[in-house]
Motif scaffolding. Structure first.
Motif, short mmCIF file in Angstrom:
data_model
loop_
_atom_site.label_atom_id
_atom_site.label_comp_id
_atom_site.label_asym_id
_atom_site.label_seq_id
_atom_site.Cartn_x
_atom_site.Cartn_y
_atom_site.Cartn_z
N TYR A 103 39.76 14.69 -12.68
CA TYR A 103 39.26 15.49 -11.56
C TYR A 103 40.29 16.51 -11.07
CZ TYR A 103 36.89 16.63 -7.17
OH TYR A 103 36.26 17.30 -6.16
N VAL A 104 41.55 16.29 -11.39
CA VAL A 104 42.62 17.13 -10.86
C VAL A 104 42.38 18.63 -11.12
CG1 VAL A 104 45.09 17.66 -10.99
CG2 VAL A 104 44.33 15.28 -10.90
N ARG A 161 32.52 10.18 -5.33
CA ARG A 161 32.31 8.74 -5.48
C ARG A 161 32.44 8.36 -6.95
NH1 ARG A 161 31.19 6.60 -0.68
NH2 ARG A 161 31.22 4.57 -1.71
N GLU A 162 33.30 7.40 -7.22
CA GLU A 162 33.51 6.93 -8.59
C GLU A 162 32.43 5.89 -8.92
OE1 GLU A 162 37.56 6.17 -10.46
OE2 GLU A 162 36.91 4.13 -9.96
N ARG A 163 31.70 6.12 -9.99
CA ARG A 163 30.67 5.19 -10.45
C ARG A 163 31.09 4.63 -11.80
NH1 ARG A 163 27.87 9.33 -7.76
NH2 ARG A 163 26.59 8.56 -6.04
N PRO A 240 35.16 4.16 -15.19
CA PRO A 240 34.45 5.16 -14.39
C PRO A 240 33.66 6.12 -15.28
CG PRO A 240 36.65 4.86 -13.55
CD PRO A 240 36.59 4.11 -14.84
N GLN A 241 32.47 6.47 -14.85
CA GLN A 241 31.60 7.31 -15.67
C GLN A 241 32.19 8.69 -15.91
OE1 GLN A 241 27.51 6.74 -14.77
NE2 GLN A 241 26.87 8.73 -15.53
N ALA A 242 32.86 9.28 -14.91
CA ALA A 242 33.44 10.61 -15.08
C ALA A 242 34.51 10.61 -16.15
CB ALA A 242 34.02 11.11 -13.76
N VAL A 243 35.31 9.54 -16.21
CA VAL A 243 36.35 9.44 -17.23
C VAL A 243 35.71 9.31 -18.60
CG1 VAL A 243 38.27 8.04 -18.08
CG2 VAL A 243 37.96 8.38 -15.62
N LEU A 252 30.73 7.13 -29.40
CA LEU A 252 30.67 6.15 -28.32
C LEU A 252 29.45 6.42 -27.44
CD1 LEU A 252 34.41 5.95 -27.18
CD2 LEU A 252 33.18 4.41 -28.71
N GLU A 253 28.83 5.37 -26.98
CA GLU A 253 27.68 5.49 -26.09
C GLU A 253 28.08 5.14 -24.66
OE1 GLU A 253 24.41 3.20 -27.48
OE2 GLU A 253 24.61 3.90 -29.57
N ILE A 254 27.64 5.94 -23.72
CA ILE A 254 27.91 5.71 -22.29
C ILE A 254 26.62 5.20 -21.66
CG2 ILE A 254 28.60 6.78 -20.12
CD1 ILE A 254 30.08 8.89 -21.80
N ILE A 255 26.64 3.96 -21.21
CA ILE A 255 25.45 3.32 -20.67
C ILE A 255 25.65 3.06 -19.17
CG2 ILE A 255 23.92 1.32 -20.84
CD1 ILE A 255 24.93 0.97 -23.73
N PRO A 256 24.87 3.70 -18.30
CA PRO A 256 25.03 3.48 -16.86
C PRO A 256 24.77 2.02 -16.48
CG PRO A 256 23.67 5.42 -17.29
CD PRO A 256 23.83 4.70 -18.60
N ILE A 257 25.57 1.51 -15.57
CA ILE A 257 25.33 0.18 -15.00
C ILE A 257 24.53 0.39 -13.72
CG2 ILE A 257 26.41 -1.89 -14.03
CD1 ILE A 257 28.82 -1.35 -15.83
N THR A 258 23.29 -0.08 -13.72
CA THR A 258 22.38 0.24 -12.62
C THR A 258 22.04 -0.95 -11.72
OG1 THR A 258 20.49 -0.12 -14.08
CG2 THR A 258 21.34 2.13 -13.90
N ASP A 259 22.51 -2.12 -12.08
CA ASP A 259 22.23 -3.28 -11.24
C ASP A 259 23.49 -4.13 -11.13
OD1 ASP A 259 21.12 -5.30 -9.77
OD2 ASP A 259 20.01 -6.19 -11.44
N PRO A 260 24.30 -3.91 -10.07
CA PRO A 260 24.07 -2.95 -8.98
C PRO A 260 24.60 -1.56 -9.35
CG PRO A 260 26.08 -4.11 -8.57
CD PRO A 260 25.54 -4.69 -9.85
#
Length: 298
Positions: A103-104, A161-163, A240-243, A252-260
């Motif tokens: 983010y810098v 916000r880091e997700r 973190p998703q942004a990283v 590589l696959e990026i899979i969101p963690i949605t619960d929670p």
């Protein structure tokens, strides 16, 4: 006097005469002589000495607080005078938690465009070191988590916000999923950041709060090391998703963690010391403008 105070600050930070001398680019006898002269000028013993550095006296600890203020004010004065004649110039020192390094550029690029005389020094540091380096005048600002562990009395500017997401190689565990739950992820052989990293402690808290147990098979303080293991197809990781979006490859696959759907605020911190150096003040105003222009909701 200011040079002696800077040497005293370096000694208090390094807790070693040789290392402090090296940091100040002087010989050890020169540093020792300057500390001795400072004690004579102030009329108090500052350093407990033996065959090596043994700590600061009570008077030394009090002088250290004043030394930091005086050195900071002197640097601010010099920078303000230079800014009057040359415009904004100098080096802005930024320390960032590893997960916020991507983010810098959001902060440095726009500021550099308007202030071409400014250079940047960017360091990767754990959150605990960032606070210590701010106090010791080693950096000007830090990027760190704002709402997970106590920060003390510092200026805070929320940024984003880091997700968190699950990263796996094509064909690996949970490959092909559009989303995953913490329970899903906990059943996969995981490689995670080490527990001295605040990002890992945040992940641990999220798991604990949701009654999920996940024991990593491998731990590292390097995200690149984690991703190298994930590429083998045997492991998965939580980062973190942004990283992940910045450094993950096509395989590589990026899979969101949605619960929670958990997140935590990352922001910029600086000391509350006044007056601020003109360069730092200008940078903080620009960052505040960036913060106000973004939606920071969950």
């Amino acid at each position: 006097m200011i040079d002696k105070l800077e040497m005293f600050i370096a000694l208090a930070r390094e807790k070693h005469f040789g290392k402090a001398a090296e940091e100040c680019s002087v010989t050890q006898p020169t540093l020792s002589a300057n500390i001795k002269q400072l004690e004579e000028q102030l009329g108090v013993l500052l350093v407990l000495r033996g065959s090596r550095f043994q700590g600061l006296t009570p008077e030394g600890k009090r002088v250290l607080e004043w030394a930091r203020k005086l050195v900071a004010d002197t640097r601010t004065m010099k920078q303000e005078l230079k800014a009057v004649s040359d415009g904004q110039s100098g080096t802005l020192r930024i320390a960032s938690i590893p997960t916020a390094l991507t983010y810098v550029p959001e902060l440095t690029t726009c500021f550099s465009q308007d202030n071409p005389g400014v250079d940047f020094a960017v360091f990767s540091r754990p959150s605990s070191e960032i606070l210590a380096q701010l106090e010791n005048l080693e950096i000007d600002v830090g990027l760190t988590y704002l709402d997970n562990e106590p920060l003390g009395r510092v200026l805070q500017v929320p940024l984003y916000r880091e997700r968190y997401c699950f990263v796996v190689a094509e064909g690996g565990p949970l490959s092909g999923r559009e989303q995953a739950t913490l329970q899903d992820v906990s059943r996969v052989p995981l490689c995670l950041l080490t527990s001295d990293m605040q990002c890992r402690r945040i992940i641990n808290n999220i798991l604990h709060d949701n009654d999920v147990v996940a024991k990593p098979v491998l731990q590292s303080d390097s995200i690149m090391c984690l991703l190298a293991h994930v590429r083998t197809g045997r492991w998965g990781t939580i980062i973190p998703q942004a990283v992940a979006q910045t450094i993950a490859s096509d395989h590589l696959e990026i899979i969101p963690i949605t619960d929670p759907y958990a997140s935590i605020m990352v922001g910029l911190i600086a000391t509350q010391r006044e007056p601020r150096a003109p360069l730092l003040d200008a940078f903080l105003k620009r960052v505040a403008g960036i913060s106000q222009g973004k939606s920071l909701g969950t």
